[in-house]
Design a protein around this motif. Structure first.
Motif, PDB file in Angstrom:
ATOM      1  N   VAL A 220       0.854  -1.191   0.000  1.00  0.00           N
ATOM      2  CA  VAL A 220       0.000   0.000   0.000  1.00  0.00           C
ATOM      3  C   VAL A 220       0.880   1.228   0.000  1.00  0.00           C
ATOM      4  O   VAL A 220       2.012   1.158   0.467  1.00  0.00           O
ATOM      5  CB  VAL A 220      -0.956   0.015   1.228  1.00  0.00           C
ATOM      6  N   PRO A 221       0.440   2.343  -0.508  1.00  0.00           N
ATOM      7  CA  PRO A 221      -0.885   2.562  -1.068  1.00  0.00           C
ATOM      8  C   PRO A 221      -0.986   2.046  -2.494  1.00  0.00           C
ATOM      9  O   PRO A 221       0.008   1.879  -3.178  1.00  0.00           O
ATOM     10  CB  PRO A 221      -1.013   4.089  -1.037  1.00  0.00           C
ATOM     11  N   PHE A 222      -2.238   1.798  -2.917  1.00  0.00           N
ATOM     12  CA  PHE A 222      -2.517   1.503  -4.319  1.00  0.00           C
ATOM     13  C   PHE A 222      -3.897   2.044  -4.654  1.00  0.00           C
ATOM     14  O   PHE A 222      -4.720   2.272  -3.780  1.00  0.00           O
ATOM     15  CB  PHE A 222      -2.413   0.001  -4.630  1.00  0.00           C
ATOM     16  N   LYS A 223      -4.108   2.271  -5.935  1.00  0.00           N
ATOM     17  CA  LYS A 223      -5.388   2.816  -6.401  1.00  0.00           C
ATOM     18  C   LYS A 223      -6.265   1.693  -6.932  1.00  0.00           C
ATOM     19  O   LYS A 223      -5.780   0.719  -7.501  1.00  0.00           O
ATOM     20  CB  LYS A 223      -5.157   3.857  -7.485  1.00  0.00           C
ATOM     21  N   THR A 224      -7.568   1.866  -6.715  1.00  0.00           N
ATOM     22  CA  THR A 224      -8.558   0.950  -7.262  1.00  0.00           C
ATOM     23  C   THR A 224      -9.846   1.741  -7.473  1.00  0.00           C
ATOM     24  O   THR A 224      -9.920   2.915  -7.118  1.00  0.00           O
ATOM     25  CB  THR A 224      -8.771  -0.279  -6.348  1.00  0.00           C
ATOM     26  N   VAL A 225     -10.838   1.091  -8.037  1.00  0.00           N
ATOM     27  CA  VAL A 225     -12.112   1.759  -8.303  1.00  0.00           C
ATOM     28  C   VAL A 225     -13.202   1.081  -7.475  1.00  0.00           C
ATOM     29  O   VAL A 225     -13.374  -0.137  -7.533  1.00  0.00           O
ATOM     30  CB  VAL A 225     -12.458   1.707  -9.807  1.00  0.00           C
TER      31      VAL A 225
END
Length: 93
Positions: free
Chosen positions: A30-35
């Motif tokens: 982390v961090p990571f982006k998602t929807v």
């Protein structure tokens, strides 16, 4: 097997959950982006809530929301350590 690795010294379900949470917190990049629901969010960390649930703490701007880690849509490619989410799913909260 990952579940066995995380729960080797656990005596009950609560200790097993803590073991799985610890491995997830240490291994998930982390961090990571998602929807989530069509909105891009950043997963900042994982947390263990009272009531025995592992959640992903997601942010967007000043907004913050905890989402059950098993309900979190993962990006493609998945972040490093995502196999621990599957181990938690297999363990069955």
């Amino acid at each position: 097997m990952l579940v066995e690795q995380a729960t080797v010294d656990a005596y009950d379900d609560e200790e097993q959950l803590t073991g799985l949470y610890t491995m997830l917190a240490e291994q998930l990049a982390v961090p990571f982006k998602t929807v989530v629901l069509g909105v891009e969010v950043t997963v900042k960390k994982v947390d263990l809530l009272p009531g025995s649930q592992i959640v992903a703490v997601c942010t967007r701007g000043r907004h913050r929301q905890a989402i059950g880690i098993l309900d979190l849509p993962l990006p493609d490619p998945a972040p490093q350590g995502a196999e621990w989410i599957e181990a938690y799913r297999h363990w069955g909260p």
